[in-house]
Design a protein around this motif. Structure first.
Motif, PDB file in Angstrom:
ATOM      1  N   GLU A  88      -6.912  91.299  30.520  1.00  0.00           N
ATOM      2  CA  GLU A  88      -6.015  91.836  29.475  1.00  0.00           C
ATOM      3  C   GLU A  88      -4.615  92.106  30.004  1.00  0.00           C
ATOM      4  N   ILE A  90      -3.795  94.623  32.529  1.00  0.00           N
ATOM      5  CA  ILE A  90      -3.617  96.078  32.644  1.00  0.00           C
ATOM      6  C   ILE A  90      -3.595  96.397  34.136  1.00  0.00           C
ATOM      7  N   CYS A 145      -5.751  99.808  21.805  1.00  0.00           N
ATOM      8  CA  CYS A 145      -7.063  99.156  21.672  1.00  0.00           C
ATOM      9  C   CYS A 145      -7.153  98.268  20.432  1.00  0.00           C
ATOM     10  N   CYS A 148      -5.690  95.125  21.635  1.00  0.00           N
ATOM     11  CA  CYS A 148      -6.518  94.600  22.718  1.00  0.00           C
ATOM     12  C   CYS A 148      -7.823  94.004  22.182  1.00  0.00           C
ATOM     13  N   ARG A 152      -8.806  90.279  22.745  1.00  0.00           N
ATOM     14  CA  ARG A 152      -9.967  90.019  23.608  1.00  0.00           C
ATOM     15  C   ARG A 152     -10.979  89.138  22.898  1.00  0.00           C
ATOM     16  N   CYS A 238     -10.203 102.446  31.457  1.00  0.00           N
ATOM     17  CA  CYS A 238      -8.892 101.894  31.133  1.00  0.00           C
ATOM     18  C   CYS A 238      -7.921 103.029  30.782  1.00  0.00           C
ATOM     19  N   ASN A 240      -5.667 103.158  28.722  1.00  0.00           N
ATOM     20  CA  ASN A 240      -5.322 103.231  27.290  1.00  0.00           C
ATOM     21  C   ASN A 240      -6.464 103.762  26.426  1.00  0.00           C
ATOM     22  N   ALA A 241      -7.614 104.014  27.055  1.00  0.00           N
ATOM     23  CA  ALA A 241      -8.808 104.311  26.249  1.00  0.00           C
ATOM     24  C   ALA A 241      -8.699 105.618  25.469  1.00  0.00           C
TER      25      ALA A 241
HETATM   26  S1  SF4 Z   1      -9.733 100.721  26.405  1.00  0.00           S
HETATM   27 FE1  SF4 Z   1      -8.273  99.353  27.439  1.00  0.00          FE
HETATM   28  S2  SF4 Z   1      -9.414  97.463  27.790  1.00  0.00           S
HETATM   29 FE2  SF4 Z   1     -10.542  98.652  26.245  1.00  0.00          FE
HETATM   30  S3  SF4 Z   1      -9.776  97.923  24.268  1.00  0.00           S
HETATM   31 FE3  SF4 Z   1      -8.527  99.696  24.821  1.00  0.00          FE
HETATM   32  S4  SF4 Z   1      -6.763  98.839  25.881  1.00  0.00           S
HETATM   33 FE4  SF4 Z   1      -8.318  97.240  25.857  1.00  0.00          FE
END
Ligand code: SF4
Ligand SMILES: [Zn+2]
Ligand SMILES: [Zn+2]
Length: 314
Positions: A88, A90, A145, A148, A152, A238, A240-241
């Motif tokens: 991704e 990161i 997310c 993402c 993804r 992560c 960003n979670a």
């Molecule tokens: S937690 Fe991080 S890796 Fe998972 S969807 Fe969110 S941004 Fe993407």
């Protein structure tokens, strides 16, 4: 610590939802049995050659999934397992987890494949997070997310297509599924619930169906199995979670389970009941070509192009 129900070793887990206690070895055995049973429900093998792309992230869930599938299917001449990881972009999180994913494949002797957001005409997530600060459009997602997840999904589809996968296996555990069921229920998203994995048939033209064999296994037990097996995993979360909607739902579902053991299983049964009431919908959603990228889309533009648009990547 009390001992295991099946031997004299100390228990590592007390399953409040079943009343059982297990040591690492017997937990592993019981999880493997449950995963095998779930796999038979979700995947119909008829001797025809089949390629399964196992989406791996370097985390515990997908590591346990690949390791279990390797145990259960690795000897079958009709089944090809491939581990696929999407980068991704990161910094600090993805490079070490990608390395763990690759190491796992090497240990198991499973082919490893990867793709990256930046190779798919998306942006690295670090750049998405930067640009998000300047996105003011109505309806644009407010969490990393949300972008993402869409990118993804495309990344996994691209990998699946590249390796000719018939099925994609994802590492969603019981907690993940219970959280998704809850999120959809409180949002009144019945249609979404019907489309959740596992897919026993193709739900969208040109897309490999998803299976989720870890569906009956709580997150904590997946973690214990990963430790018991000594799988190479990356432990960090992560960065960003935390802002994600799922993060809040984690707590809600955990509290429910604490108050009423078995709630997570109950949520999954509710989903299955809704799906069976709705009837097994054998119809395949017809898709047209996205005006932006030519990829499959249910509207004029696909979700990924919509996200690209928000980020100024038109
Ligand atoms: S937690 Fe991080 S890796 Fe998972 S969807 Fe969110 S941004 Fe993407
Ligand atoms: Zn035991
Ligand atoms: Zn598109």
């Amino acid at each position: 610590m009390p001992s295991c129900d099946a031997c004299a070793a100390p228990a590592v887990v007390h399953q409040r939802y079943s009343g059982r206690r297990y040591c690492g070895r017997h937990l592993d055995r019981s999880v493997r049995k449950k995963v095998g049973k779930e796999l038979r429900k979700q995947l119909h093998l008829d001797g025809q050659p089949i390629t399964i792309l196992v989406a791996i992230s370097g985390g515990k869930d997908s590591a346990v999934l690949l390791s279990m599938l390797h145990d259960l299917l690795g000897q079958r001449p009709d089944v090809t397992l491939i581990g696929g990881c999407v980068d991704e972009g990161i910094e600090g999180y993805r490079p070490p987890s990608m390395e763990a994913a690759q190491r796992l494949c090497e240990q198991l002797g499973v082919r490893f494949e990867h793709s990256a957001f930046r190779d798919l005409d998306f942006l690295d997530m670090d750049e998405v997070v930067n640009r998000m600060k300047h996105v003011t459009e109505d309806g644009a997602p407010t969490t990393a997310c949300a972008y993402c997840g869409v990118f993804r999904r495309q990344g996994i589809n691209a990998l699946a297509e590249r390796v000719g996968a018939d099925v994609v296996a994802l590492g969603h555990n019981l907690d993940d599924v219970a959280q998704t069921v809850m999120m959809n229920l409180v949002a009144g998203e019945v249609e979404r619930s019907l489309r959740m994995a596992p897919h026993t048939h193709q739900i969208e033209e040109g897309l490999a169906p998803r299976i989720i064999p870890l569906r009956p296994i709580p997150e904590q037990e997946v973690h214990l199995v990963a430790l018991h097996r000594g799988l190479p995993i990356h432990h960090e979360t992560c960065p960003n979670a935390e802002g994600a909607q799922r993060w809040k739902m984690r707590e809600t579902v955990a509290n429910l389970e604490e108050e009423r053991p078995g709630s997570r299983h109950g949520l999954v049964r509710t989903l299955d009941a809704i799906r069976s009431l709705a009837g097994s919908r054998e119809s395949v959603d017809h898709v047209s070509a996205c005006e932006g990228c030519g990829g499959p889309s249910s509207g004029p533009t696909c979700k990924a192009c919509e996200m690209r648009g928000h980020l100024g990547l038109r």
